[in-house]
Design a protein around this motif. Structure first.
Motif, PDB file in Angstrom:
ATOM      1  N   ALA A  95       0.841  -1.209   0.000  1.00 50.96           N
ATOM      2  CA  ALA A  95       0.000   0.000   0.000  1.00 50.96           C
ATOM      3  C   ALA A  95       0.869   1.248   0.000  1.00 50.96           C
ATOM      4  O   ALA A  95       0.565   2.241  -0.671  1.00 50.96           O
ATOM      5  CB  ALA A  95      -0.930  -0.020   1.210  1.00 50.96           C
ATOM      6  N   GLU A  96       1.968   1.206   0.739  1.00 50.48           N
ATOM      7  CA  GLU A  96       2.860   2.369   0.796  1.00 50.48           C
ATOM      8  C   GLU A  96       3.523   2.609  -0.560  1.00 50.48           C
ATOM      9  O   GLU A  96       3.633   3.751  -1.028  1.00 50.48           O
ATOM     10  CB  GLU A  96       3.918   2.159   1.881  1.00 50.48           C
ATOM     11  CG  GLU A  96       4.810   3.355   2.049  1.00 50.48           C
ATOM     12  CD  GLU A  96       5.665   3.298   3.312  1.00 50.48           C
ATOM     13  OE1 GLU A  96       5.480   2.372   4.127  1.00 50.48           O
ATOM     14  OE2 GLU A  96       6.522   4.192   3.462  1.00 50.48           O
ATOM     15  N   LEU A  97       3.962   1.517  -1.201  1.00 53.18           N
ATOM     16  CA  LEU A  97       4.577   1.644  -2.528  1.00 53.18           C
ATOM     17  C   LEU A  97       3.593   2.305  -3.500  1.00 53.18           C
ATOM     18  O   LEU A  97       3.932   3.221  -4.252  1.00 53.18           O
ATOM     19  CB  LEU A  97       4.994   0.252  -3.015  1.00 53.18           C
ATOM     20  CG  LEU A  97       5.778   0.118  -4.314  1.00 53.18           C
ATOM     21  CD1 LEU A  97       6.613  -1.155  -4.304  1.00 53.18           C
ATOM     22  CD2 LEU A  97       4.898   0.127  -5.548  1.00 53.18           C
ATOM     23  N   LEU A  98       2.343   1.824  -3.460  1.00 46.30           N
ATOM     24  CA  LEU A  98       1.318   2.372  -4.361  1.00 46.30           C
ATOM     25  C   LEU A  98       0.934   3.785  -3.962  1.00 46.30           C
ATOM     26  O   LEU A  98       0.762   4.668  -4.798  1.00 46.30           O
ATOM     27  CB  LEU A  98       0.064   1.491  -4.330  1.00 46.30           C
ATOM     28  CG  LEU A  98       0.232   0.043  -4.760  1.00 46.30           C
ATOM     29  CD1 LEU A  98      -0.994  -0.774  -4.333  1.00 46.30           C
ATOM     30  CD2 LEU A  98       0.429  -0.046  -6.266  1.00 46.30           C
ATOM     31  N   GLY A  99       0.805   3.989  -2.650  1.00 48.31           N
ATOM     32  CA  GLY A  99       0.233   5.234  -2.137  1.00 48.31           C
ATOM     33  C   GLY A  99       1.186   6.409  -2.205  1.00 48.31           C
ATOM     34  O   GLY A  99       0.739   7.564  -2.258  1.00 48.31           O
ATOM     35  N   THR A 100       2.476   6.143  -2.199  1.00 48.13           N
ATOM     36  CA  THR A 100       3.434   7.259  -2.172  1.00 48.13           C
ATOM     37  C   THR A 100       4.030   7.537  -3.544  1.00 48.13           C
ATOM     38  O   THR A 100       4.846   8.444  -3.687  1.00 48.13           O
ATOM     39  CB  THR A 100       4.575   6.970  -1.162  1.00 48.13           C
ATOM     40  OG1 THR A 100       5.207   5.740  -1.538  1.00 48.13           O
ATOM     41  CG2 THR A 100       4.037   6.857   0.247  1.00 48.13           C
ATOM     42  N   SER A 101       3.635   6.762  -4.550  1.00 48.64           N
ATOM     43  CA  SER A 101       4.157   7.028  -5.898  1.00 48.64           C
ATOM     44  C   SER A 101       3.526   8.304  -6.445  1.00 48.64           C
ATOM     45  O   SER A 101       2.418   8.690  -6.057  1.00 48.64           O
ATOM     46  CB  SER A 101       3.852   5.849  -6.816  1.00 48.64           C
ATOM     47  OG  SER A 101       2.460   5.713  -6.970  1.00 48.64           O
ATOM     48  N   GLN A 102       4.221   8.928  -7.359  1.00 45.08           N
ATOM     49  CA  GLN A 102       3.700  10.144  -8.009  1.00 45.08           C
ATOM     50  C   GLN A 102       3.196   9.851  -9.421  1.00 45.08           C
ATOM     51  O   GLN A 102       2.376  10.563  -9.963  1.00 45.08           O
ATOM     52  CB  GLN A 102       4.811  11.210  -8.094  1.00 45.08           C
ATOM     53  CG  GLN A 102       5.346  11.636  -6.745  1.00 45.08           C
ATOM     54  CD  GLN A 102       4.242  12.124  -5.821  1.00 45.08           C
ATOM     55  OE1 GLN A 102       3.456  12.998  -6.196  1.00 45.08           O
ATOM     56  NE2 GLN A 102       4.155  11.544  -4.624  1.00 45.08           N
ATOM     57  N   ARG A 103       3.762   8.814 -10.033  1.00 43.49           N
ATOM     58  CA  ARG A 103       3.355   8.427 -11.387  1.00 43.49           C
ATOM     59  C   ARG A 103       3.272   6.897 -11.401  1.00 43.49           C
ATOM     60  O   ARG A 103       4.277   6.217 -11.578  1.00 43.49           O
ATOM     61  CB  ARG A 103       4.357   8.938 -12.430  1.00 43.49           C
ATOM     62  CG  ARG A 103       4.370  10.460 -12.547  1.00 43.49           C
ATOM     63  CD  ARG A 103       5.437  10.976 -13.486  1.00 43.49           C
ATOM     64  NE  ARG A 103       6.773  10.498 -13.143  1.00 43.49           N
ATOM     65  CZ  ARG A 103       7.504  10.976 -12.142  1.00 43.49           C
ATOM     66  NH1 ARG A 103       7.058  11.970 -11.395  1.00 43.49           N
ATOM     67  NH2 ARG A 103       8.683  10.469 -11.886  1.00 43.49           N
ATOM     68  N   LEU A 104       2.076   6.413 -11.159  1.00 41.05           N
ATOM     69  CA  LEU A 104       1.862   4.978 -10.971  1.00 41.05           C
ATOM     70  C   LEU A 104       1.345   4.342 -12.260  1.00 41.05           C
ATOM     71  O   LEU A 104       0.391   4.820 -12.857  1.00 41.05           O
ATOM     72  CB  LEU A 104       0.840   4.754  -9.848  1.00 41.05           C
ATOM     73  CG  LEU A 104       0.356   3.311  -9.639  1.00 41.05           C
ATOM     74  CD1 LEU A 104       1.496   2.405  -9.165  1.00 41.05           C
ATOM     75  CD2 LEU A 104      -0.800   3.280  -8.632  1.00 41.05           C
ATOM     76  N   LEU A 105       2.005   3.255 -12.654  1.00 37.34           N
ATOM     77  CA  LEU A 105       1.567   2.478 -13.815  1.00 37.34           C
ATOM     78  C   LEU A 105       1.109   1.105 -13.331  1.00 37.34           C
ATOM     79  O   LEU A 105       1.827   0.443 -12.586  1.00 37.34           O
ATOM     80  CB  LEU A 105       2.735   2.321 -14.798  1.00 37.34           C
ATOM     81  CG  LEU A 105       2.510   1.396 -15.986  1.00 37.34           C
ATOM     82  CD1 LEU A 105       1.401   1.919 -16.887  1.00 37.34           C
ATOM     83  CD2 LEU A 105       3.803   1.235 -16.790  1.00 37.34           C
ATOM     84  N   SER A 106      -0.086   0.692 -13.763  1.00 35.65           N
ATOM     85  CA  SER A 106      -0.573  -0.653 -13.427  1.00 35.65           C
ATOM     86  C   SER A 106      -0.780  -1.457 -14.692  1.00 35.65           C
ATOM     87  O   SER A 106      -1.220  -0.917 -15.717  1.00 35.65           O
ATOM     88  CB  SER A 106      -1.926  -0.578 -12.707  1.00 35.65           C
ATOM     89  OG  SER A 106      -1.755  -0.333 -11.332  1.00 35.65           O
ATOM     90  N   THR A 107      -0.490  -2.740 -14.612  1.00 30.41           N
ATOM     91  CA  THR A 107      -0.854  -3.654 -15.689  1.00 30.41           C
ATOM     92  C   THR A 107      -1.574  -4.840 -15.064  1.00 30.41           C
ATOM     93  O   THR A 107      -1.246  -5.262 -13.959  1.00 30.41           O
ATOM     94  CB  THR A 107       0.367  -4.143 -16.489  1.00 30.41           C
ATOM     95  OG1 THR A 107       0.948  -5.253 -15.812  1.00 30.41           O
ATOM     96  CG2 THR A 107       1.405  -3.062 -16.665  1.00 30.41           C
TER      97      THR A 107
END
Lengths: 152, 811
Positions: B317-329
């Protein structure tokens, strides 16, 4: 106060619907979505009945005698085949419709009785019954042309 | 020289955030040829996965002799997946079908086209005669034809025969991608661009073993990871895939629990204030309901349901939550699993609540598995209407009726087009009497194969199969039509990130084999389909004419192709739709202004209840006043329809290796690829293996309530309690009189997601038992990819040797 009778009616309707969902699931296990979703919805009905139960008990303590012809029989067993599936889903639809309108009636009574706890149960459950109706309608709409016009 | 079997991903070309991905041109020419031996290069793109890598086909002496990547293209900048480097050799396989076959006296015998088509047309006319005749036809197509072929087939089905029973094997691979985007954003269509990899600071891979399914996309990610300021990486996968091994956080969840995980992650992100309040307020609907539901999933509960450490859920959650430019696949670990649409929508939710959509680096790829799956969805040869139109919107259907000049009621729109599993069910019950299967192999790829074989061999069912080879499915057909393939015909197709490529004809097809388009057009002519003025319904004669007609169908819809021509696609890079007069160079990202395709008159669906698939009506949809806002659909976790018990104590998941594609129809006939992964294997965690007395290479029986197969054991990093089987292996290359059950889908369950109708390939309960000792010989599993054995295992590495020598460089 006659609310107990309608609570009893709704409780029994939910128990009957759960049972009918299970019978249809078993009878049409070759339709995997029917089997899976009917089992899933049977559990929903169980949960509705469970949530109603304490209110049935509470209100029945000072209730007058049950009126005649309160309960009706909507389901008398499953059928087979494409048109049989359609008819079974139609039975479920009518049973869910009975639950749906009974939630409305019980909800109105809950307002009148100023029973916030009962109202909370109604508001939680009536939407799930509405989804059951919607799912049955969706599935029947898709199945009807093939069953009624195409199949031998 | 590089051996792209031993190293499928090749040499790294590191780069930093915001930089352009360096060019690296990959090339493989057979038999020691060099560029000087090539007569001409013919433009095309990759056909053995969904990435859309642009390449040129080398032709010498009228034959394909190799391929090289196109440096000019935005997708791959010259790189080629090993499947495409070597896979083209299947075109030359001596067992290509070169003449039509018909069943006579129980045997398939060669015949001419007139006889074969004559039988199909005679049966069709007989079935069409009488009320409800349309309902006797079923079409099951592919994710591997060209756009022009799908569109033609779609018009034949919807306006010619008037049947809703048409779907693609895209139902197995990409239906959930489409369903989730329709549900969240209003229509299908990928928001992101592959260049988001160049800009992102975090990549989350949700059930997506991209290293093996789209190697070139993985090369791009790895090049960012090896460059300055690399993106953080999260992998969700029960297997220790190359992606999981590379990731900073790996959640090896119990199969079938994705929704619980997603709800838990969203809860953390919201509670810790990592969401974008202004974006949520302006551009979404349903945030309060989302909060109410996800609140029930604290890390400890997620840990219980998913069987992963609570602290890892918090780290993720922290990795996802603190990113500024998140890419999901997202891919099959979500799409082919329990609560597929709900889980894929939850990924969309993550991006919506964080405002991570529509700008460089902030993107979502709801992936496809096959090269042309996107086109099947756009053109309506599957369970959609052409142009991403809404079957429940009368105006949308009227547009099609005007375009095709047919009565609106000719086009079936009383319910959604019939999904593949239901088409096979109608065939099983006998109401579908003609089933036309093109470019796919359901006798290996659908769940519960004994049932599928039973259906296909029903005497009452007339089965047409259109393919390159006598597949396991074609063996059961009444008529087999020999088709031309990639390199032998011209057409266009579109990648995951909406990039359209042209694939030109390089060589003639073998014998009497014909392009699929020609076969469909021939059928339309022979059936003499007419429009409402008595003119031929379909008067096209070649792919470019069909493409021009398709452009009109796409006009004003999200997948607007009107600014694209064959000419424009030749010479340079592929072009991303929508491409119009106003946007002649295409459109890199959708939803850049936070305005989604949810207007009631424009959207592709009025929505579903995600738990049951119940459809909402137009009136109910309008009442929500979506007004261009995206939907945050959230549901509670529900266990899979099948969970392990005493009799079947393990969970089976099926999947892919980097060396094979689908049912090996092509890759099994390319020597380098086939030798790298020649036979089925079963992956076991060492702890489970020890419990059953199994060691590397032992022959293992795997059984479910549906069937049993045999495979050699590979002990590796898969999570305890789960076994893995590659689904590629069928029976075409076994002695017909002595076939050992080995197809993973003998075991899988017939069940599907209530909204996307995608079958559940990731959650069958199975038992395993040792059948025979391996005597120290390791299993045939590759040492590359998810089946890699532990470092200290005595297993010889997978290599291609001199036959696999390819080149790779800057040029």
């Amino acid at each position: 106060m006659h609310l107990a009778h309608y609570l009893g009616l709704l409780h029994r309707a939910q128990v009957n619907l759960a049972d009918a969902f299970r019978q249809v699931a078993d009878a049409h296990a070759e339709e995997p979505d029917i089997e899976h979703l009917c089992q899933q919805q049977a559990k929903r009905c169980d949960a509705h009945a469970e949530q109603l139960h304490p209110f049935v008990v509470r209100y029945s303590e000072d209730a007058p005698d049950e009126p005649d012809r309160l309960h009706s029989q909507l389901f008398t067993g499953t059928r087979t085949g494409g048109i049989g599936l359609l008819r079974d889903l139609q039975d479920l639809y009518l049973m869910a419709a009975e639950c749906d309108i009974t939630w409305t009636v019980v909800g109105q009574a809950a307002y009148g009785a100023r029973d916030k706890e009962l109202l909370a149960v109604v508001l939680r459950c009536e939407g799930e019954t509405a989804i059951q109706l919607k799912w049955l309608r969706t599935r029947m709409k898709a199945a009807a042309p093939q069953a009624l016009v195409v199949a031998d | 020289m590089v051996d792209r079997i031993a190293d499928p991903w090749g040499e790294r070309t590191p780069y930093g955030p915001g930089q352009q991905w360096p060019v690296r041109v990959d090339r493989y020419l057979a038999d020691g040829r060099s560029d000087a031996d090539v007569d001409r290069w013919v433009q095309s793109a990759s056909i053995l996965h969904s990435n859309g890598d642009a390449l040129d086909i080398a032709v010498a002496d009228g034959r394909i002799v190799g391929v090289r990547g196109r440096a000019v293209d935005r997708i791959n900048r010259g790189r080629v997946d090993p499947k495409d480097l070597y896979g083209w050799q299947a075109n030359h396989s001596p067992d290509r079908l070169t003449r039509p076959l018909v069943r006579d006296g129980g045997r398939l015998v060669e015949t001419d086209w007139d006889t074969a088509m004559g039988r199909i047309v005679a049966r069709s006319k007989e079935l069409l005669d009488g009320p409800g005749g349309w309902g006797h036809f079923g079409f099951y197509t592919s994710g591997q034809l060209f756009l022009e072929e799908y569109y033609t087939l779609g018009v034949i089905g919807k306006a010619g025969l008037g049947t809703p029973h048409m779907d693609g094997n895209t139902r197995l691979c990409t239906a959930t991608a489409a369903a989730s985007m329709k549900a969240s954003f209003g229509t299908d269509g990928q928001p992101g661009s592959y260049t988001d990899v160049d800009h992102c600071d975090a990549i989350a891979l949700w059930g997506h073993n991209v290293a093996e399914t789209q190697t070139v996309l993985w090369m791009r990610m790895l090049d960012r990871r090896r460059g300055p300021n690399p993106p953080a990486m999260l992998a969700v996968d029960p297997r220790a895939t190359p992606v999981a091994r590379e990731a900073d956080v790996h959640l090896a969840v119990r199969n079938g629990t994705n929704v619980a995980l997603m709800n838990g992650l969203l809860r953390e992100i919201i509670r810790r204030g990592w969401y974008d309040h202004d974006y949520v307020e302006a551009h979404t609907l349903g945030f309060d309901e989302l909060c109410r539901i996800v609140d029930g999933y604290p890390p400890s509960r997620v840990a219980d349901i998913c069987d992963v450490p609570a602290v890892d859920v918090e780290r993720a959650a922290e990795l996802l939550g603190t990113s500024q430019r998140l890419l999901s696949t997202v891919l099959q670990g979500f799409y082919q699993s329990n609560q597929a649409t709900a889980a894929a929508c939850a990924v969309n939710n993550l991006h919506l609540v964080r405002g991570m959509i529509g700008r460089p680096g902030a993107g979502i790829y709801q992936m496809n598995g096959q090269p042309t799956a996107q086109n099947n969805r756009e053109t309506g040869a599957d369970g959609d209407l052409p142009g991403l139109r809404n079957w429940d919107n009368e105006r949308h259907v009227e547009e099609l009726a005007r375009l095709w000049n047919v009565d609106v009621d000719t086009i079936p729109h009383w319910a959604p087009p019939t999904h593949a599993m239901q088409i096979f069910r109608y065939a099983e019950q006998g109401s579908i009497k003609l089933l036309w299967i093109s470019a796919t192999n359901p006798a290996v790829s659908l769940p519960e194969l004994h049932r599928i074989r039973q259906i296909l061999t029903r005497p009452e069912l007339f089965v047409v199969v259109q393919d390159l080879f006598l597949t396991e499915t074609a063996e059961l057909a009444d008529v087999v039509l020999p088709a031309a393939t990639w390199g032998e015909k011209t057409g266009t197709f579109t990648s995951v990130d909406r990039t359209v490529h042209i694939s030109d004809k390089a060589v003639d097809p073998p014998g009497e084999a014909r392009p699929d388009l020609d076969i469909f057009l021939d059928y339309a002519r022979r059936m003499d389909f007419r429009d409402r003025d008595g003119q031929p319904l379909i008067d096209w004669s070649g792919p470019e004419e069909v493409f021009e007609a398709w452009k009109e169908c796409s006009r004003g819809r999200p997948c607007d192709y009107t600014g694209i021509t064959y000419e424009k696609l030749r010479g340079g890079s592929g072009i991303q739709w929508p491409c119009t007069d106003e946007h002649p160079d295409g459109t890199e990202r959708l939803y850049t202004d936070g305005h989604f395709h949810t207007e009631p008159d424009y959207c592709e669906t009025y929505g579903h209840d995600l738990a049951t698939g119940a459809e909402f009506t137009e009136a109910e949809y309008r009442a929500k006043e979506p007004d261009g806002r995206a939907f945050l659909h959230t549901v509670d976790y529900q266990p899979s329809p099948e969970v392990p018990d005493d009799e079947h104590p393990l969970l089976l998941t099926t999947g892919r290796t980097v060396y094979q594609f689908h049912t090996r129809t092509k890759t099994g006939r390319a020597p380098q690829l086939n030798q790298a992964a020649p036979d089925v294997w079963v992956e076991l965690n060492p702890a489970d293996a020890a419990r059953f007395g199994i060691v590397e290479g032992d022959l293992v029986g795997i059984s479910s309530a549906r069937g049993a197969i045999q495979a050699r054991a590979r002990l590796c990093g898969i999570r305890p309690g789960v076994v893995f089987l590659p689904f590629h292996y069928g029976y075409f290359d076994q002695d017909p009189t002595d076939r050992t059950p080995r197809a993973a889908n003998e075991l899988t369950i017939t069940a599907w997601d209530p909204v996307s109708k995608q079958p559940l390939f990731k959650v069958a309960a199975v038992a395993v038992a040792k059948l025979a000792d391996g005597r120290g010989v390791p299993s045939p599993a590759p040492t590359v990819g998810g089946s890699a054995p532990p470092a200290d295992a005595d297993v010889p590495p997978t290599v291609g040797g001199p036959a696999a020598e390819a080149t790779s460089g800057k040029e």
